[in-house]
Write a protein that holds these residues in place. Structure first.
Motif, short mmCIF file in Angstrom:
data_model
loop_
_atom_site.label_atom_id
_atom_site.label_comp_id
_atom_site.label_asym_id
_atom_site.label_seq_id
_atom_site.Cartn_x
_atom_site.Cartn_y
_atom_site.Cartn_z
N GLU A 234 -11.58 -3.19 -9.44
CA GLU A 234 -12.61 -2.18 -9.72
C GLU A 234 -12.29 -0.84 -9.06
N VAL A 235 -11.56 -0.89 -7.91
CA VAL A 235 -11.28 0.36 -7.19
C VAL A 235 -9.84 0.81 -7.38
N ASN A 236 -9.02 0.00 -8.08
CA ASN A 236 -7.68 0.40 -8.51
C ASN A 236 -6.81 0.92 -7.34
N PRO A 237 -6.55 0.09 -6.34
CA PRO A 237 -5.74 0.54 -5.19
C PRO A 237 -4.24 0.58 -5.52
N ASP A 238 -3.49 1.28 -4.67
CA ASP A 238 -2.02 1.30 -4.79
C ASP A 238 -1.39 0.12 -4.07
N VAL A 239 -2.09 -0.47 -3.09
CA VAL A 239 -1.52 -1.55 -2.30
C VAL A 239 -2.65 -2.37 -1.67
N ILE A 240 -2.38 -3.65 -1.45
CA ILE A 240 -3.27 -4.53 -0.69
C ILE A 240 -2.59 -4.81 0.64
N ILE A 241 -3.27 -4.52 1.75
CA ILE A 241 -2.70 -4.73 3.08
C ILE A 241 -3.33 -5.98 3.69
N THR A 242 -2.48 -6.89 4.21
CA THR A 242 -2.96 -8.18 4.72
C THR A 242 -2.55 -8.36 6.19
N GLN A 243 -3.15 -9.38 6.81
CA GLN A 243 -2.77 -9.74 8.19
C GLN A 243 -2.52 -11.24 8.31
N CYS A 244 -2.33 -11.95 7.19
CA CYS A 244 -2.12 -13.40 7.17
C CYS A 244 -1.05 -13.72 6.15
N ALA A 245 -0.05 -14.53 6.56
CA ALA A 245 1.02 -14.89 5.62
C ALA A 245 0.47 -15.71 4.46
N MET A 293 11.78 -10.59 -1.77
CA MET A 293 11.17 -11.92 -1.83
C MET A 293 9.72 -11.87 -2.30
N HIS A 294 9.18 -10.67 -2.44
CA HIS A 294 7.80 -10.56 -2.93
C HIS A 294 7.77 -10.74 -4.45
N ALA A 295 6.71 -11.38 -4.94
CA ALA A 295 6.58 -11.62 -6.38
C ALA A 295 6.20 -10.34 -7.12
N VAL A 296 5.27 -9.55 -6.56
CA VAL A 296 4.84 -8.31 -7.20
C VAL A 296 5.78 -7.19 -6.75
N PRO A 297 6.37 -6.44 -7.70
CA PRO A 297 7.31 -5.37 -7.32
C PRO A 297 6.67 -4.34 -6.38
N VAL A 298 7.41 -3.98 -5.33
CA VAL A 298 6.91 -3.04 -4.33
C VAL A 298 7.50 -1.64 -4.55
N GLU A 299 8.56 -1.54 -5.39
CA GLU A 299 9.29 -0.29 -5.53
C GLU A 299 8.43 0.91 -5.92
N PRO A 300 7.48 0.78 -6.87
CA PRO A 300 6.66 1.97 -7.20
C PRO A 300 5.90 2.51 -5.99
N LEU A 301 5.40 1.64 -5.13
CA LEU A 301 4.71 2.08 -3.92
C LEU A 301 5.68 2.80 -2.98
N LEU A 302 6.88 2.22 -2.80
CA LEU A 302 7.87 2.84 -1.91
C LEU A 302 8.23 4.23 -2.40
N GLU A 303 8.35 4.39 -3.71
CA GLU A 303 8.66 5.71 -4.26
C GLU A 303 7.51 6.69 -4.02
N ASN A 304 6.29 6.21 -4.17
CA ASN A 304 5.13 7.08 -3.91
C ASN A 304 5.06 7.51 -2.45
N MET A 305 5.55 6.65 -1.55
CA MET A 305 5.52 6.95 -0.12
C MET A 305 6.73 7.78 0.31
N GLY A 306 7.63 8.07 -0.62
CA GLY A 306 8.78 8.89 -0.30
C GLY A 306 9.83 8.19 0.52
#
Length: 312
Positions: A234-245, A293-306
């Motif tokens: 509903e809030v359409n975030p760029d990333v989900i940040i977690t603290q548990c494996a 090793m992540h299932a969801v691609p992280v590259e678009p976020l890394l590019e957005n973060m420069g």
């Protein structure tokens, strides 16, 4: 509403308590932690003699309480005989299980006394002069040091946070920021790096991993995860940040399937907080953190973060 108690978070002299879940599913979580501690000049011990806390086995019902307490009495003694006193856990289950076992040992309960006696028969004297901390609390405590050594920021990034149940729901008065219904430990860290954190429906809801249910009844945990994602999208975030494996695995590995059932075409990267902070300090996304090793691609976020040098 229950309030929280003041918490003394140590700033140095750490004993890394390695996690079965993190090491098995996302080993980059602990590699990232070592990278961070080295960058900020923290002292830490990385003891190969440490055993599992057995928390997962205990919660699933295959490890007896006495075994659980006795093994952790040994772990506490290892810490006490090192030159460090502050355990640092990447896993909320380790964090809560160690705190529970230490209480049973220090309060002279029958099971604690039996565990100490068993340890003595093995030639080990129980020593419990240690503090037990979750890594997210340590990162929040050392945030100024992290910001001083960062080479990237999160300006322009919109994130949602997901705190682990075993961090905020068991020792609910000891949440380092916010409270057990609305913990803010991860939010404080992300916002310190310039991120905008978003509120979302069912923010407090578990990810659904539920050890016993995951093994015996997959329909229920998937229904919880579907409800969790219904709020997040509903809030359409760029990333989900977690603290548990475990939460990271559940939100990352099953995201594609859940999105299909919700009729949504979107990838939302999921990053454990040490992975994220190590990236901001300049860690290589693949050699250090193993983001492939992540299932969801992280590259678009890394590019957005420069972040430079992305891509396999």
């Amino acid at each position: 509403m229950y309030g929280t108690v003041g918490k003394n978070i140590p700033g140095d002299d750490f004993y890394l308590f390695k996690s079965c879940q993190a090491g098995s599913w996302y080993p980059g979580i602990e590699r990232a932690l070592r990278y961070i501690l080295e960058r900020i000049g923290a002292n830490f011990a990385d003891d190969p003699r440490q055993s599992s806390c057995t928390g997962c086995g205990y919660h699933i019902g295959v490890i007896p309480l006495l075994t659980n307490v006795a093994l952790n009495a040994r772990n506490f003694s290892l810490v006490s005989h090192s030159d460090k006193t502050n355990m640092i856990c990447t896993c909320p289950t380790c964090y809560a299980n160690l705190k529970s076992c230490k209480g049973l040992l220090d309060e002279e309960t029958p099971v604690g006394d039996r565990a100490i006696a068993a340890l003595r028969e093995a030639g080990i004297e129980y020593q419990g002069q240690v503090s037990i901390n979750h890594v997210s609390e340590i990162l929040r405590e050392r945030l100024n040091h992290l910001l001083a050594r960062s080479v990237h920021s999160m300006k322009g990034v919109r994130a949602v946070t997901h705190h682990g149940c075993h961090y905020s729901n068991i020792f609910y008065r000891e949440v380092a920021s916010g409270n057990f219904e609305r913990p803010r430990v991860l939010d404080d860290i992300a916002e310190g790096f310039g991120c905008r954190t978003l509120d979302y429906p069912d923010r407090f809801l578990c990810c659904g991993v539920g050890f016993h249910h995951t093994l015996c009844n997959t329909d229920y945990p998937r229904s919880v995860l579907k409800r969790k994602y219904s709020g997040i999208i509903e809030v359409n975030p760029d990333v989900i940040i977690t603290q548990c494996a475990g939460c990271t695995l559940n939100l990352d590995l099953y995201q594609e399937n859940i999105m299909e059932t919700l009729g949504v075409e979107k990838d939302i990267p999921v990053l454990y907080v040490t992975e994220l902070v190590a990236l901001l300090l300049g860690a290589d996304p693949y050699d250090v953190i193993g983001l492939d090793m992540h299932a969801v691609p992280v590259e678009p976020l890394l590019e957005n973060m420069g972040i430079l040098g992305v891509g396999p």
